[in-house]
Write a protein that holds these residues in place. Structure first.
Motif, mmCIF file in Angstrom:
data_model
loop_
_atom_site.group_PDB
_atom_site.id
_atom_site.type_symbol
_atom_site.label_atom_id
_atom_site.label_comp_id
_atom_site.label_asym_id
_atom_site.label_seq_id
_atom_site.Cartn_x
_atom_site.Cartn_y
_atom_site.Cartn_z
ATOM 1 N N ASP A 1 0.797 -1.155 -0.057
ATOM 2 C CA ASP A 1 0.044 0.140 -0.031
ATOM 3 C C ASP A 1 0.955 1.128 0.071
ATOM 4 O O ASP A 1 0.460 2.423 0.323
ATOM 5 C CB ASP A 1 -0.864 0.229 1.228
ATOM 6 C CG ASP A 1 -0.174 -0.017 2.563
ATOM 7 O OD1 ASP A 1 0.925 -0.351 2.406
ATOM 8 O OD2 ASP A 1 -0.830 0.310 3.699
ATOM 9 N N ARG A 2 2.130 1.096 -0.287
ATOM 10 C CA ARG A 2 2.978 2.413 -0.401
ATOM 11 C C ARG A 2 3.770 2.486 -1.813
ATOM 12 O O ARG A 2 3.793 1.380 -2.442
ATOM 13 C CB ARG A 2 4.111 2.107 0.683
ATOM 14 C CG ARG A 2 3.769 1.938 1.969
ATOM 15 C CD ARG A 2 4.885 1.967 3.184
ATOM 16 N NE ARG A 2 4.380 2.122 4.438
ATOM 17 C CZ ARG A 2 5.371 2.098 5.366
ATOM 18 N NH1 ARG A 2 6.676 2.275 5.174
ATOM 19 N NH2 ARG A 2 4.835 2.133 6.593
ATOM 20 N N TRP A 3 3.840 3.474 -1.987
ATOM 21 C CA TRP A 3 4.525 3.965 -3.551
ATOM 22 C C TRP A 3 5.311 5.207 -3.209
ATOM 23 O O TRP A 3 5.191 6.103 -2.377
ATOM 24 C CB TRP A 3 3.648 4.207 -4.525
ATOM 25 C CG TRP A 3 2.229 4.925 -4.101
ATOM 26 C CD1 TRP A 3 1.088 4.506 -3.697
ATOM 27 C CD2 TRP A 3 2.316 6.435 -4.375
ATOM 28 N NE1 TRP A 3 0.485 5.666 -3.471
ATOM 29 C CE2 TRP A 3 0.979 7.034 -3.849
ATOM 30 C CE3 TRP A 3 3.244 7.299 -4.552
ATOM 31 C CZ2 TRP A 3 0.612 8.280 -3.705
ATOM 32 C CZ3 TRP A 3 2.887 8.662 -4.683
ATOM 33 C CH2 TRP A 3 1.615 9.056 -4.229
ATOM 34 N N ALA A 4 6.296 5.163 -4.239
ATOM 35 C CA ALA A 4 7.146 6.574 -4.173
ATOM 36 C C ALA A 4 7.539 6.898 -5.833
ATOM 37 O O ALA A 4 7.627 5.987 -6.477
ATOM 38 C CB ALA A 4 8.314 6.463 -3.475
ATOM 39 N N LYS A 5 7.546 8.201 -6.224
ATOM 40 C CA LYS A 5 7.976 8.154 -7.498
ATOM 41 C C LYS A 5 9.185 9.250 -7.490
ATOM 42 O O LYS A 5 9.291 10.347 -6.548
ATOM 43 C CB LYS A 5 6.753 9.409 -8.107
ATOM 44 C CG LYS A 5 5.585 8.475 -7.951
ATOM 45 C CD LYS A 5 4.330 9.516 -8.861
ATOM 46 C CE LYS A 5 3.019 8.816 -8.774
ATOM 47 N NZ LYS A 5 2.276 9.027 -7.440
ATOM 48 N N HIS A 6 10.059 9.316 -8.158
ATOM 49 C CA HIS A 6 11.401 9.847 -8.194
ATOM 50 C C HIS A 6 11.766 10.011 -9.690
ATOM 51 O O HIS A 6 11.396 9.168 -10.870
ATOM 52 C CB HIS A 6 12.643 8.677 -7.731
ATOM 53 C CG HIS A 6 12.294 8.522 -6.325
ATOM 54 N ND1 HIS A 6 11.586 7.719 -5.835
ATOM 55 C CD2 HIS A 6 12.639 9.234 -5.066
ATOM 56 C CE1 HIS A 6 11.661 7.588 -4.256
ATOM 57 N NE2 HIS A 6 12.264 8.440 -4.104
ATOM 58 N N THR A 7 12.521 11.153 -9.894
ATOM 59 C CA THR A 7 12.639 11.476 -11.353
ATOM 60 C C THR A 7 14.177 11.741 -11.480
ATOM 61 O O THR A 7 14.652 12.412 -10.720
ATOM 62 C CB THR A 7 11.670 12.610 -11.833
ATOM 63 O OG1 THR A 7 12.114 13.864 -10.725
ATOM 64 C CG2 THR A 7 10.473 12.523 -11.805
ATOM 65 N N LEU A 8 14.607 11.870 -12.518
ATOM 66 C CA LEU A 8 16.121 11.904 -12.918
ATOM 67 C C LEU A 8 16.067 13.028 -14.272
ATOM 68 O O LEU A 8 15.426 12.559 -15.095
ATOM 69 C CB LEU A 8 16.784 10.939 -13.010
ATOM 70 C CG LEU A 8 17.267 9.858 -11.756
ATOM 71 C CD1 LEU A 8 17.527 8.581 -11.976
ATOM 72 C CD2 LEU A 8 17.958 10.597 -10.572
ATOM 73 N N ASN A 9 17.070 13.752 -14.430
ATOM 74 C CA ASN A 9 17.032 14.669 -15.278
ATOM 75 C C ASN A 9 18.461 14.809 -15.724
ATOM 76 O O ASN A 9 19.417 14.298 -15.218
ATOM 77 C CB ASN A 9 16.716 16.376 -14.932
ATOM 78 C CG ASN A 9 15.290 16.156 -14.104
ATOM 79 O OD1 ASN A 9 14.295 15.561 -14.656
ATOM 80 N ND2 ASN A 9 15.076 17.296 -13.103
ATOM 81 N N CYS B 1 14.175 4.858 1.456
ATOM 82 C CA CYS B 1 12.808 4.708 0.887
ATOM 83 C C CYS B 1 12.620 3.246 0.880
ATOM 84 O O CYS B 1 11.474 2.763 1.356
ATOM 85 C CB CYS B 1 12.538 5.550 -0.381
ATOM 86 S SG CYS B 1 11.048 5.214 -1.089
ATOM 87 N N LEU B 2 13.562 2.431 0.079
ATOM 88 C CA LEU B 2 13.283 0.959 0.143
ATOM 89 C C LEU B 2 13.178 0.204 1.589
ATOM 90 O O LEU B 2 12.588 -0.542 1.874
ATOM 91 C CB LEU B 2 14.351 0.395 -0.587
ATOM 92 C CG LEU B 2 14.432 0.744 -2.067
ATOM 93 C CD1 LEU B 2 15.477 -0.021 -2.841
ATOM 94 C CD2 LEU B 2 13.082 0.554 -2.744
ATOM 95 N N VAL B 3 14.219 0.905 2.568
ATOM 96 C CA VAL B 3 13.984 0.183 3.800
ATOM 97 C C VAL B 3 12.808 0.584 4.559
ATOM 98 O O VAL B 3 12.243 -0.161 5.164
ATOM 99 C CB VAL B 3 15.229 0.993 4.777
ATOM 100 C CG1 VAL B 3 15.164 0.787 6.007
ATOM 101 C CG2 VAL B 3 16.374 0.501 4.227
ATOM 102 N N LYS B 4 12.379 1.836 4.189
ATOM 103 C CA LYS B 4 10.890 2.267 4.844
ATOM 104 C C LYS B 4 9.962 1.361 4.367
ATOM 105 O O LYS B 4 8.930 0.981 5.191
ATOM 106 C CB LYS B 4 10.755 3.733 4.558
ATOM 107 C CG LYS B 4 9.186 4.286 4.943
ATOM 108 C CD LYS B 4 9.249 5.639 4.773
ATOM 109 C CE LYS B 4 8.049 6.179 5.348
ATOM 110 N NZ LYS B 4 7.942 7.652 5.157
ATOM 111 N N PHE B 5 9.931 0.951 3.110
ATOM 112 C CA PHE B 5 8.946 0.142 2.257
ATOM 113 C C PHE B 5 9.272 -1.400 2.669
ATOM 114 O O PHE B 5 8.361 -2.131 2.302
ATOM 115 C CB PHE B 5 9.097 0.244 0.652
ATOM 116 C CG PHE B 5 8.498 1.326 0.440
ATOM 117 C CD1 PHE B 5 8.127 2.427 1.206
ATOM 118 C CD2 PHE B 5 8.347 1.570 -1.025
ATOM 119 C CE1 PHE B 5 7.362 3.625 0.568
ATOM 120 C CE2 PHE B 5 7.721 2.730 -1.609
ATOM 121 C CZ PHE B 5 7.135 3.777 -0.622
#
Length: 662
Positions: free
Chosen positions: A605-613, A629-633
Motif C-alpha cells: 500500500d506504499r509507493w514513491a515516485k522519483h525523477t532524474l534529469n 525509501c526502500l528500507v521504509k517500504f
C-alpha cells in the motif's frame, strides 16, 4: 393595459379610480385573477418571518417604516408577500400591493405608482377624495416621472389626511412591492428604492415592504439606504423543516385524493427522505415536485413519485417529460438576463464551480478562483451580476476568504443537463479541459521561475515570490493568493485522470511544451497516462530509450537503484495489481534536454515516485535517500517480485523491444 383616456378632460371632483385605471397594472394586485392561484405559505410554515412582519405591522414605531425582505430564488418570498398581504387586508391595513412578474409583463415601471395610488384610493374613501382633488388640480400628473407621481398621487393626499386627522389613517397602511428585481430596468429599481426611502422618513401613515432577490445592484442600492429594516431568508434548518412539513402534508393530501390506488404506507420513508434531501429547503423545488406527483392528467401519484426520484438520479430516464419544468423555467429566466457578451465568462465560472463541487481540490476562495481563471475583478462581478439569486457571490472585501457556491444543488443539476438548460448548459468536460489548460499554464510559470532547484523535494508550500500577471490581488493578500493559485495549478493534474476523448489541440500543445525536469513528480503518472491515451503513437511518453539522451537517463536510474531491478511501465497506466506485492517501473516523458525519466516504486500500500534529469547526475545524497525509501517500504528482491518482474519484462520486451534495468 387598457386604452389611455384623454386626461385633459378630467372634471373637478370626479372619483380618481376611473381615471387612474388606464395607467395601472390590474394583474399585479394581490387578488388579481391573473395571479390565481397565487403562491401562499403552507399552514404552519414560515411562522418566524410571519411573526416578525406581524409585529412590525402592529408596532411599527420600534422599526423603520421600510423593510427589505430578500433571499435566493425559490425560497418563498412571493408566498410570504402574498400571505402577509392577505393578513394586512383582513386587518383593514393593506394599502396596496404590486407583484412584479417579468414573464407575464407585469414589470413596467410607469405603472407602479398609478397602481399603488389606485389601490389606496380603493381601500380608503378619504384617500380617494383627496386624490381626486389632486388630479383635478393638474390633469397631467399621470404623464409625470415616477418620483413626481409618488409625491403628487400618494404623499400629498396622505399629508392632507394627516392634517385633517382623518380616522382612516389612524393606523398606517402597508404597501408591498414583491419581486422588485423583475421590474424593467436596473435604473428604475434603483429609483424606486430611493424614492420609497425618502417617503418612509416623512412620518406618513405608510409602511413599505420590498421583496426581491439579492441581486448585486440591489445589494449596493440598499447598502446606501438609511432607516431600512432587513430580513434575509436562509436555507437553514427551520426552512428545511418547513419544506418537509409542506411535503408531508401535500403528499398526504394526494394520498387521500387517490386513496383507491395508493398503498397505505405511501410514500415510503426512504422515498420521502430522498425527496426531502433533494428539496433541501427550497420551496420552489418542493412545490414543483408536488405538482408533478399529483398531476391529475396522470392520476398516478405512485408512479409519478417513482419517475421524479428516478429523474433526480438519472435525468435521461424521463426524456422530454421534465417534472422540473417550472424550476427550469425559473433558472432559464435568470440566465437570460446575463448579457450575451458576458456569458462566455459566466459559463467558465459556472463550469469551474461545478467542477469545484465534484472535485474538492478546486474549492478555493473566490479571489483565488478569479486569478486562476485569469479573470479580473471587474469581469468577474460583471459576469455574475445577474446571478446573485442562485449563486452566493461574496462582496469584494470578502472574496479573498469566502468560497463561491451555489445556493442550491438544483441549479447545478440544471446546468449540467443539456436537455434542461439548453444553450446555458455548463459542459463539465469542457470545463475540465479548461481547468487542465490553466493548471499547466500556471504550473509551467511557477516551476520554471521558482522550482528549478527543488529536485525530489518539490516545495509544495510555494515559499517564493508571487506569480506574475495575477489579475486581482492587493498588497496584503498577494502572497497568499499567489500560493493558492500555484497549489490549485498543481492539483489540476488530477483532472487528467478523468479526461477521456477530450482531445484539445491547445491542451496537447501546452503539455508538449512543459519542461518536465521541474514538474512536480508526484503527478507524472496521471499526465503521462493522459498523453498516451490521447495519442499512443506520440513519442513524448515512451517506455524504451529512443536516443543517447534517454540511454544516459537509463544509466542514471541504474546508478540510483543499484543491484535492483526496474521494468518498463505499461500504458494505459495501471496501479499495482492486488496480487503483486512489489514492483518498480519506469518511463520517459519529454523531448531533448527537457526529458525526465520517472521511476515508480510500489510496495503493497506504499509507493514513491522519483525523477532524474539530464542536467544533474544522481548525487550520493539521492542514492542514499532512495535506499532509505526502500528500507521504509521493507523492500527486498524476493522471488514473488522477481517472478512478477520477469513477466512484465517479457511482455514489455515482446511488445516494445525494451529490456529492463538490471
Amino acid at each position: 393595459m387598457a386604452e389611455v383616456v384623454n386626461i385633459n378632460t378630467f372634471p373637478t371632483g370626479e372619483p380618481a379610480l376611473k381615471h387612474l385605471a388606464p395607467y395601472t397594472e390590474p394583474g399585479a394586485a394581490m387578488d388579481s385573477s391573473a395571479r390565481n392561484p397565487p403562491p401562499k405559505c403552507h399552514p404552519g410554515t414560515r411562522e418566524k418571518i410571519g411573526r416578525k412582519l406581524g409585529t412590525w405591522l402592529d408596532d411599527h414605531r420600534q422599526e423603520p417604516n421600510m423593510m427589505w425582505l430578500h433571499g435566493p430564488a425559490g425560497t418563498g418570498k412571493s408566498a410570504i408577500a402574498q400571505t402577509f398581504a392577505e393578513h394586512c387586508y383582513e386587518r383593514g391595513r393593506l394599502g396596496a400591493a404590486f407583484f412584479f412578474s417579468r414573464p407575464n409583463e407585469r414589470n413596467k415601471p410607469e405603472t407602479v405608482i398609478p397602481t399603488l395610488a389606485y389601490q389606496l384610493a380603493f381601500h380608503c374613501r378619504s384617500f380617494n377624495a383627496a386624490l381626486s382633488d389632486q388630479l383635478a388640480s393638474d390633469p397631467q400628473w399621470m404623464t409625470k416621472a415616477p418620483h413626481v407621481q409618488l409625491k403628487r398621487l400618494i404623499i400629498e393626499p396622505l399629508s392632507i389626511l394627516q392634517a385633517q386627522e382623518d380616522e382612516c389613517i389612524r393606523k398606517p397602511f402597508m404597501i408591498i412591492l414583491d419581486g422588485l428585481d423583475e421590474c424593467e430596468g436596473e435604473r428604475a429599481q434603483f429609483d424606486f428604492v430611493g424614492m420609497i426611502n425618502e417617503a418612509s422618513q416623512l412620518n406618513l401613515p405608510l409602511l413599505w415592504l420590498i421583496c426581491s432577490r439579492p441581486e448585486a445592484h440591489l445589494q449596493y442600492t440598499f447598502s446606501r439606504v438609511a432607516y431600512c429594516g432587513r430580513e434575509k431568508l436562509l436555507l437553514d434548518d427551520e426552512c428545511r423543516r418547513d419544506v418537509d412539513r409542506y411535503l408531508h402534508d401535500e403528499l398526504a393530501r394526494i394520498k387521500d385524493e387517490y386513496a383507491d390506488i395508493t398503498p397505505a404506507l405511501w410514500p415510503s420513508e426512504d422515498q420521502f427522505d430522498e425527496l426531502s434531501s433533494s428539496a433541501s429547503g427550497l420551496f420552489v423545488f418542493a412545490s414543483t415536485g408536488v405538482k408533478y406527483i399529483g398531476d391529475p392528467t396522470h392520476a398516478d401519484p405512485v408512479n409519478q413519485l417513482k419517475k421524479l426520484l428516478s429523474f433526480l438520479k438519472h435525468a435521461d430516464a424521463i426524456g422530454a417529460n421534465n417534472p422540473l419544468a417550472t424550476l427550469d423555467l425559473l433558472y432559464t429566466q435568470i440566465l437570460n438576463d446575463v448579457p450575451e457578451e458576458k456569458f462566455p465568462t459566466t459559463q467558465r465560472i459556472l463550469g469551474y464551480l461545478i467542477n469545484g463541487v465534484q472535485v474538492p481540490i478546486f474549492y478555493q476562495p473566490t479571489q483565488v478562483v478569479c486569478n486562476f481563471l485569469h479573470i479580473d475583478k471587474s469581469a468577474f462581478y460583471s459576469a455574475l451580476r445577474k446571478l446573485h439569486s442562485v449563486i452566493a457571490v461574496p462582496a469584494p472585501e470578502d472574496a479573498s476568504k469566502t468560497l463561491l457556491r451555489f445556493h442550491h444543488a438544483s441549479f447545478q443539476d440544471f446546468l449540467k443537463d443539456p436537455n434542461r438548460s439548453g444553450r446555458f448548459v455548463a459542459d463539465v468536460r469542457k470545463a475540465s479541459v479548461d481547468a487542465a489548460k490553466l493548471g499547466l499554464f500556471w504550473h509551467s510559470i511557477d516551476t520554471t521561475r521558482f522550482h528549478t532547484n527543488d529536485g525530489w523535494h518539490f516545495d509544495g508550500e510555494h515559499r517564493h515570490a508571487s506569480l506574475p500577471d495575477l489579475k486581482w490581488v492587493s498588497p496584503d493578500n498577494e502572497e497568499r493568493v499567489s500560493r493558492d493559485v500555484a497549489v490549485t495549478a498543481t492539483q489540476c493534474f488530477w483532472v487528467f485522470g478523468d479526461l477521456s476523448n477530450a482531445r484539445d489541440e491547445d491542451l496537447f500543445s501546452l503539455a508538449h511544451g512543459l519542461d518536465f525536469r521541474y514538474v512536480d513528480q508526484y503527478y507524472f503518472p496521471q499526465l503521462a497516462d493522459w498523453l498516451y491515451r490521447e495519442d499512443p503513437t506520440d513519442s513524448i511518453v515512451r517506455t524504451k530509450p529512443s536516443n543517447e539522451l534517454d540511454m544516459r537517463l537509463l544509466e542514471y536510474l541504474r546508478t540510483v537503484i543499484g543491484q535492483g531491478r526496474a521494468d518498463p511501465a505499461t500504458f494505459p497506466w495501471k496501479d499495482a495489481d492486488t496480487w503483486a506485492s512489489r514492483r518498480r517501473t519506469y518511463f520517459f516523458i519529454g523531448h531533448g534536454e527537457k526529458t525526465t525519466i520517472v521511476c515508480v516504486t510500489e510496495c503493497r500500500d506504499r509507493w514513491a515516485k522519483h525523477t532524474l534529469n539530464l542536467d544533474k547526475e544522481p548525487t550520493p545524497q539521492q542514492i542514499q535517500e532512495y535506499q532509505n525509501c526502500l528500507v521504509k517500504f521493507k523492500w527486498s528482491e524476493t522471488p514473488d517480485y522477481e517472478e512478477r518482474a520477469e513477466t512484465v519484462a517479457k511482455t514489455a520486451e515482446g511488445e516494445n523491444g525494451v529490456v529492463s534495468v538490471q
